[in-house]
Design an enzyme around this catalytic site. Structure first.
Site, PDB file in Angstrom:
ATOM      1  N   GLU A  97     -18.786  -4.645  42.794  1.00  0.00           N
ATOM      2  CA  GLU A  97     -19.223  -3.331  42.285  1.00  0.00           C
ATOM      3  C   GLU A  97     -19.605  -2.421  43.451  1.00  0.00           C
ATOM      4  O   GLU A  97     -19.202  -1.268  43.528  1.00  0.00           O
ATOM      5  CB  GLU A  97     -20.448  -3.478  41.362  1.00  0.00           C
ATOM      6  CG  GLU A  97     -20.221  -4.316  40.113  1.00  0.00           C
ATOM      7  CD  GLU A  97     -20.492  -5.799  40.311  1.00  0.00           C
ATOM      8  OE1 GLU A  97     -20.602  -6.256  41.476  1.00  0.00           O
ATOM      9  OE2 GLU A  97     -20.588  -6.518  39.294  1.00  0.00           O
ATOM     10  N   ASP A 139     -16.216 -10.732  27.744  1.00  0.00           N
ATOM     11  CA  ASP A 139     -17.290 -11.470  27.070  1.00  0.00           C
ATOM     12  C   ASP A 139     -18.564 -10.642  26.848  1.00  0.00           C
ATOM     13  O   ASP A 139     -19.535 -11.142  26.280  1.00  0.00           O
ATOM     14  CB  ASP A 139     -17.632 -12.744  27.859  1.00  0.00           C
ATOM     15  CG  ASP A 139     -17.981 -12.464  29.313  1.00  0.00           C
ATOM     16  OD1 ASP A 139     -17.675 -11.346  29.801  1.00  0.00           O
ATOM     17  OD2 ASP A 139     -18.566 -13.342  29.961  1.00  0.00           O
TER      18      ASP A 139
HETATM   19  C1  UGA Z   1     -20.460 -11.014  36.262  1.00  0.00           C
HETATM   20  C2  UGA Z   1     -20.050  -9.543  36.154  1.00  0.00           C
HETATM   21  O1  UGA Z   1     -20.413  -9.038  34.889  1.00  0.00           O
HETATM   22  C3  UGA Z   1     -18.532  -9.449  36.367  1.00  0.00           C
HETATM   23  O2  UGA Z   1     -18.107  -8.148  36.157  1.00  0.00           O
HETATM   24  C4  UGA Z   1     -18.226  -9.951  37.762  1.00  0.00           C
HETATM   25  O3  UGA Z   1     -16.842  -9.946  37.975  1.00  0.00           O
HETATM   26  C5  UGA Z   1     -18.724 -11.380  37.893  1.00  0.00           C
HETATM   27  O4  UGA Z   1     -20.098 -11.494  37.551  1.00  0.00           O
HETATM   28  C6  UGA Z   1     -18.569 -11.875  39.304  1.00  0.00           C
HETATM   29  O5  UGA Z   1     -19.033 -11.192  40.176  1.00  0.00           O
HETATM   30  O6  UGA Z   1     -18.025 -12.968  39.504  1.00  0.00           O
HETATM   31  P1  UGA Z   1     -19.911 -13.121  34.772  1.00  0.00           P
HETATM   32  O7  UGA Z   1     -20.290 -13.124  33.329  1.00  0.00           O
HETATM   33  O8  UGA Z   1     -20.761 -13.894  35.698  1.00  0.00           O
HETATM   34  O9  UGA Z   1     -19.754 -11.635  35.245  1.00  0.00           O
HETATM   35  O10 UGA Z   1     -18.385 -13.573  34.979  1.00  0.00           O
HETATM   36  P2  UGA Z   1     -17.245 -13.813  33.920  1.00  0.00           P
HETATM   37  O11 UGA Z   1     -17.539 -13.124  32.638  1.00  0.00           O
HETATM   38  O12 UGA Z   1     -16.953 -15.255  33.888  1.00  0.00           O
HETATM   39  O13 UGA Z   1     -16.021 -13.095  34.635  1.00  0.00           O
HETATM   40  C7  UGA Z   1     -15.921 -11.687  34.759  1.00  0.00           C
HETATM   41  C8  UGA Z   1     -14.584 -11.211  34.179  1.00  0.00           C
HETATM   42  O14 UGA Z   1     -13.526 -11.762  34.945  1.00  0.00           O
HETATM   43  C9  UGA Z   1     -14.359 -11.638  32.737  1.00  0.00           C
HETATM   44  O15 UGA Z   1     -13.748 -10.590  32.007  1.00  0.00           O
HETATM   45  C10 UGA Z   1     -13.422 -12.825  32.853  1.00  0.00           C
HETATM   46  O16 UGA Z   1     -12.537 -12.962  31.753  1.00  0.00           O
HETATM   47  C11 UGA Z   1     -12.663 -12.511  34.139  1.00  0.00           C
HETATM   48  N1  UGA Z   1     -12.285 -13.730  34.899  1.00  0.00           N
HETATM   49  C12 UGA Z   1     -13.175 -14.729  35.124  1.00  0.00           C
HETATM   50  C13 UGA Z   1     -11.004 -13.844  35.394  1.00  0.00           C
HETATM   51  O17 UGA Z   1     -10.175 -12.962  35.177  1.00  0.00           O
HETATM   52  N2  UGA Z   1     -10.645 -14.964  36.097  1.00  0.00           N
HETATM   53  C14 UGA Z   1     -11.521 -15.995  36.317  1.00  0.00           C
HETATM   54  O18 UGA Z   1     -11.133 -16.994  36.958  1.00  0.00           O
HETATM   55  C15 UGA Z   1     -12.809 -15.866  35.811  1.00  0.00           C
HETATM   56 MN    MN Z   2     -19.249 -12.395  31.773  1.00  0.00          MN
END
Ligand code: UGA
Ligand code: MN
Length: 424
Positions: free
Chosen positions: A333, A250
């Site tokens: 990270e 995203d």
């Molecule tokens: C932020 C950071 O940018 C992420 O790299 C980090 O993993 C995340 O916080 C975290 O620490 O939880 P954020 O925008 O809050 O990201 O989270 P998402 O974009 O919803 O998820 C991060 C990535 O993991 C995305 O590529 C999403 O597709 C993936 N994801 C999310 C999964 O594979 N499974 C899930 O259940 C939720």
């Molecule tokens: Mn994100």
């Protein structure tokens, strides 16, 4: 990571790797604590348990002396024989406790990680680059540039296909890139396979679901199981050339980012826009060197950076067989970077010494699945609706129902019409 989710989060233990990290420390602290108790109170009830009070009193004295002696001997032994790191780890002091003393802390970190042992389940894969032209040049002219391994964790929700489509259209402009798409689900999604194949970018599509015990945790370790599987894939391929970058599905990527990270020698870092309260997270640079970090959520993290804020050379990473990303929300990270023993003075600042923003932490608003109520008899080829709705179902965007919710509105000239009138 986004700090907003983790305001008051303390490091927690989650998986085995983490237990490995965390359990060593409490044990060591316990030792330290015990030593203090003995010195300050001069008595203990835990060391020996004896049958009668008299025996206990005598026994205690007899039992205490060797114990106190033993502890003192142990401390003296530590001072004389153990390294500064180990003494610090045991809470015995004896070295500069300044966290700027990176080298020793990092060595300590490295020993706290175990090699990953993930199952890699590949859905489809292509090493062929079918793109003819990129930016202003034919593909053939990009020659021997190091390959960027772009790791994208993704998961099924109604925004998944649009996110991957948008990201693919950025990556289509990037030469010498292998896209590792790791899906957080049990089964391979054929629709994603077809989509990835169509772009002509070399890719590997794999599935790696989040372990069930984390699924309903709040916060959950998002994208961790999938990144771990991608790390395992890199390991299995013995890659020692190229650059690893964790690119969520995203975010928004400026094309200049890719030329910046491609020249990573060890670990490069750069600012990420739209992170948390400051709308920015990234290194503080002085005289061309990273000296500190600007990020509104520190929480004890030595590397308070976002997942999209760094890249790692595979040659460098190959030296660390214990590379890991523990299931610890908010600390992914930091712990990953600790597992590869990064030193602050070795970090390569990118984007004109971290003055440019080449990646943005954009977030797509998520909504629950759409539901369209339509009788199945109208899902045939008399109209487009059957194929259209079936596609949406495959993409995980909407479901079709005959009973739930209100009948879908099909209108003409501003008025809802009976389905039979339009579709029979
Ligand atoms: C932020 C950071 O940018 C992420 O790299 C980090 O993993 C995340 O916080 C975290 O620490 O939880 P954020 O925008 O809050 O990201 O989270 P998402 O974009 O919803 O998820 C991060 C990535 O993991 C995305 O590529 C999403 O597709 C993936 N994801 C999310 C999964 O594979 N499974 C899930 O259940 C939720
Ligand atoms: Mn994100």
């Amino acid at each position: 990571m986004s700090s907003a989710h983790y305001q008051a989060l303390e490091p927690q233990t989650s998986d085995e790797d983490n237990e490995d990290i965390e359990q060593r420390r409490p044990k060591q602290q316990h030792l330290h604590h015990h030593y203090h108790l003995r010195n300050h109170s001069g008595s203990t009830t835990t060391a020996c348990s004896l049958a009668t009070p008299v025996m206990a009193r005598k026994g205690r004295r007899r039992c205490l002396l060797p114990l106190v002696g033993g502890v003192l001997f142990f401390i003296a032994f530590c001072y004389l024989t153990l390294s500064v790191d180990t003494r610090l780890a045991l809470g015995l002091g004896g070295g500069s406790d300044d966290s700027d003393d990176e080298g020793s802390h990092n060595d300590l970190d490295r020993n706290n990680f175990r090699p990953l042992n993930e199952t890699v389940h590949i859905c489809s894969e292509s090493y062929e680059d079918r793109r003819l032209f990129m930016q202003d040049k034919p593909n053939s002219e990009y020659g021997q540039l190091p390959v960027i391994y772009f790791v994208t964790p993704t998961y099924p929700r109604r925004e998944q296909i649009p996110e991957l489509t948008r990201l693919a259209h950025t990556l289509l402009h990037v030469p010498r890139l292998h896209w590792l798409v790791a899906d957080d689900q049990q089964k391979c999604n054929d629709f994603v396979d077809t989509l990835l194949n169509r772009f002509g970018i070399p890719f590997t599509h794999m599935v790696s679901p989040m372990p069930a015990k984390f699924r309903y945790a709040d916060p959950a370790p998002r994208g961790v199981a999938n990144r771990r599987a991608a790390l395992q894939w890199l390991r299995q391929h013995n890659l020692t050339n190229g650059v690893l970058y964790f690119g969520d599905d995203d975010n928004t990527y400026d094309l200049r980012l890719f030329s910046e990270i491609r020249k990573t020698q060890r670990v490069s870092m750069f600012p990420v826009g739209l992170i948390a309260d400051y709308a920015i997270s990234g290194p503080v640079v002085r005289k061309g060197k990273v000296v500190a970090f600007l990020d509104s959520w520190v929480a004890g993290r030595r590397w308070p950076v976002d997942m999209a804020g760094f890249a790692v050379s595979l040659e460098y990473m190959a030296q660390y067989p214990n590379v890991n990303m523990p299931y610890k929300p908010g600390y992914e990270e930091d712990l990953f970077l600790r597992s590869i023993n990064v030193r602050m003075d070795e970090i390569e600042p990118r984007g004109k010494n971290c003055t440019e923003i080449l990646v943005w932490h954009t977030q797509t608003k998520s909504k629950k699945l759409g539901v369209v109520r339509l009788e199945s008899k109208y899902l045939d080829d008399r109209s487009n609706l059957g194929a259209l709705l079936r596609n949406l179902k495959l993409m995980g965007v909407a479901s079709i129902t005959e009973t739930e919710v209100r009948t879908a509105q099909i209108s003409k000239n501003g008025k809802a019409k009976p389905h039979s009138m339009i579709l029979s």
